[in-house]
Design an enzyme around this catalytic site. Sequence first.
Site, PDB file in Angstrom:
ATOM      1  N   GLU A 489       0.779  -1.253   0.000  1.00 32.83           N
ATOM      2  CA  GLU A 489       0.000   0.000   0.000  1.00 32.83           C
ATOM      3  C   GLU A 489       0.812   1.306   0.000  1.00 32.83           C
ATOM      4  OE1 GLU A 489      -3.181  -0.136   2.970  1.00 32.83           O
ATOM      5  OE2 GLU A 489      -3.386  -2.308   2.728  1.00 32.83           O
ATOM      6  N   GLU A 670      -7.725  -7.860  16.037  1.00 32.06           N
ATOM      7  CA  GLU A 670      -6.752  -7.522  17.069  1.00 32.06           C
ATOM      8  C   GLU A 670      -6.876  -8.537  18.199  1.00 32.06           C
ATOM      9  OE1 GLU A 670      -6.642  -3.369  18.325  1.00 32.06           O
ATOM     10  OE2 GLU A 670      -6.371  -4.167  20.347  1.00 32.06           O
ATOM     11  N   HIS A 699       0.850  -1.695  17.658  1.00 41.30           N
ATOM     12  CA  HIS A 699       0.724  -0.383  18.284  1.00 41.30           C
ATOM     13  C   HIS A 699       1.931  -0.055  19.139  1.00 41.30           C
ATOM     14  CE1 HIS A 699      -3.264  -2.033  17.375  1.00 41.30           C
ATOM     15  NE2 HIS A 699      -3.499  -0.807  16.930  1.00 41.30           N
ATOM     16  N   CYS A 731      -2.680  -5.410  12.964  1.00 41.39           N
ATOM     17  CA  CYS A 731      -3.145  -4.317  12.098  1.00 41.39           C
ATOM     18  C   CYS A 731      -2.065  -4.052  11.055  1.00 41.39           C
ATOM     19  CB  CYS A 731      -3.466  -3.065  12.931  1.00 41.39           C
ATOM     20  SG  CYS A 731      -4.502  -1.856  12.042  1.00 41.39           S
TER      21      CYS A 731
HETATM   22  N1  GLN Z   1      -5.134  -2.660   5.082  1.00 42.80           N
HETATM   23  C1  GLN Z   1      -4.982  -1.568   5.991  1.00 42.80           C
HETATM   24  C2  GLN Z   1      -3.531  -1.455   6.427  1.00 42.80           C
HETATM   25  O1  GLN Z   1      -2.887  -2.439   6.575  1.00 42.80           O
HETATM   26  C3  GLN Z   1      -5.859  -1.735   7.198  1.00 42.80           C
HETATM   27  C4  GLN Z   1      -5.758  -0.553   8.126  1.00 42.80           C
HETATM   28  C5  GLN Z   1      -6.715  -0.573   9.283  1.00 42.80           C
HETATM   29  O2  GLN Z   1      -7.083  -1.610   9.762  1.00 42.80           O
HETATM   30  N2  GLN Z   1      -7.113   0.574   9.784  1.00 42.80           N
HETATM   31  O3  GLN Z   1      -3.034  -0.389   6.657  1.00 42.80           O
HETATM   32 ZN    ZN Z   2      -6.486  -2.608  11.733  1.00 44.22          ZN
END
Ligand code: GLN
Ligand code: ZN
Length: 759
Positions: A489, A670, A699, A731
């Site tokens: 991304e 999570e 985090h 995440c």
């Molecule tokens: N695909 C997104 C990322 O990895 C998901 C982000 C999120 O969960 N807020 O950044």
């Molecule tokens: Zn997330």
Amino acid sequence: MTAQPFSATVLGSPRIGPRRELKRVTESYWAGRIDQDELKKVAAGLRRDTWAQLAAAGLDSVPVNTFSYYDQMLDTAVLLGALPARVAGVADELDRYFAAARGNAEIAPLEMTKWFDTNYHYIVPEIGPDTKFTLNPAKVLSELAEAREQGFGGKVARPVIIGPVTFLLLSKAVDGAAAPISRLDELTDVYAELLGKLADAGAEWVQIDEPVLVTDISADAPALAEQVYNRLGGLHNRPSIFVATYFGDPGAGLAALARTPVEAIGVDLVYGPDTAIATVPELASKTLVAGVVDGRNIWRTDLQAALAKLATLLGSAANVAVSTSCSTLHVPYSLEPETGLDDALRSWLAFGAEKVTEVVTLARALREGREAVAEEIEASNAAVASRKSDPRLNNAALRAQIAEIRVSGVQRGSAEARRAAQEERLHLPPLPTTTIGSFPQTVEIRKARAALVAGEIDEAEYTNRMKAEVAAVIKLQEELGLDVLVHGEPERNDMVQYFAEQLEGFFATSNGWVQSYGSRCVRPPVLFGDVTRPKPMTTAWATYAQSLTDKPVKGMLTGPVTILAWSFVRDDQPLADTAYQVALAIREETVDLEAAGIAVIQVDEPALRELLPVRDADKAAYLDWAVGAFRMSTSGVSDATQIHTHLCYSEFGEVIGAIADLDADVTSIEAARSHMEVLDDLNAIGFSNGVGPGVYDIHSPRVPSTDEMAASLREALDAVPAQRLWVNPDCGLKTRKPDEVTASLANLVAAAKQARAGV
Ligand code: GLN
Ligand code: ZN
């Protein structure tokens, strides 16, 4: 106590600065680049400008104490002497406040959570057994004094504070303390003392916010509020009291407040029905503050409709004042900088400043008759008509297509059929490893984006640089031995904005910033019309990444609920209708990804829980369309294409059933911080698809060890069979440093291997 009633006000206003001045100076202060005096000077200037503008626009009551260096709940904790003991050692007052908000090397910050169903996050006060409430009114008194000094008339400056019922019900018990609300009597004493101080300082009115009355957080809230306001209302030395409710229908709370001696009650007439008002006889002696101008969305008010609504209220109260439905904290400052919009679009909008003007216009119409504002009404009517007839808002073919898919095409094959088809196509090992999508936003990525914006490089060069990032991320994942790869991304500034920029029916503001929390601001896209997808949005990136590896690359999309949750959304049709339009666009994208050879597609819905309505009675209908929209997005592909989803939290609460109903083949969640309890919760409702409880807490900068993650996986295997268990972080990795990520993912792959050996 018998202050003049007011006729036009707002419940609060934005505070970050029209050019995000407060954000800039606060962050400079945190970085040690400026001193406290400089910070305070800018803050005072912003307050002054805000008050001057509100008064100049014609409000006859102006909110003060709505400024905040971070958050109004945290300000209230300070006001009530309820900061946790762990920050007490920080000598300087403002630094202590920031330590509570953000933590430091030694001090853990307070938690943060969503403010009702908005995109604002508040600091959650902690109430422990040793919390001793003591009044600390310095901030509110000095802001009141400042406003009075400014000279637009001390009379109209109205301090705003959060009420005791809301404060306690939104706080959190810690260290074994009883529920905070059990301290209500004691806390009411502190409020009584405060009201005396405000009266002594010359405040004629005080606004006390009790938005908790529009929720079902506590069935006792109306009775508790009645008790509190009977007591505060019975004080001899106090300002006139205006209790504000907002974000929904106060229900039984309205009559409860009306039975107390408070002088004014605020009701949200945009998000709360107005029918109940006529049935509350006690309102007849009070000021009803009618929130008819939407304080949290950016559409221009239909003045004629608002006036009609106000007219129905006139007989119900002694005095009807006009207001925004809530603080305009949730909308941008002003339309003025938005010069890039076409005339029609612009005529449909009202940001903070324009909303103030609408309030003043409506109050004037009540006072002088509608002829006095005939011109304004005409302009408003023209905007309403133009919005209604604009072809961009009513694409009949699109609507027909959606209706048809809803009837015929949102069902995938059975879970077993899908599992078999996917196994044959993907050949994944047990406990497959993957990530959530983003890889670190490196210095190179940021530089390239800045250079593109500055015009130093062109699109082609930018794309080349992003491709190099993708190639590096694919190579890294192959070296690490991950099973399902992602492209990382790098090309996405934001997971909603990226799609909004490519879809028809959205526009981006140039300066539409709103506070998300503390110094963090967001610029939500505006979803104004029917949503369509002119062309593929992500396939080029996914296929490029796939061309570099034999492992499956996961296509990455944002789900319809999250796209709605993080945008300003049109208010002329039910949210569900809009959600299905976004869902169709995402569905078309999944079909294109599949046709391009992508075998795994993830549709992220981190905001599923955020949009949950404030009233229990409305929740089922919401979850119904939220799930329906997700399924429309993901059911256009064959059984052999594996659908993933990702949710950013593990306390599912009321949405757990919906998570199962999404029926994704794999759900990542999570869990690193909640010890796999979530798996038991999912088992309890019979969830039987793939699940990836995060074993790496992204985090934190800490690199989790192989043993630690292997232990988490063993624990997970007690709850979920190996065929269903996935191994992933909790995440996306975009906020982490590259070397932390490499080390953590190496350990994660090793942990998966260890756990596989045991099954
Ligand atoms: N695909 C997104 C990322 O990895 C998901 C982000 C999120 O969960 N807020 O950044
Ligand atoms: Zn997330």
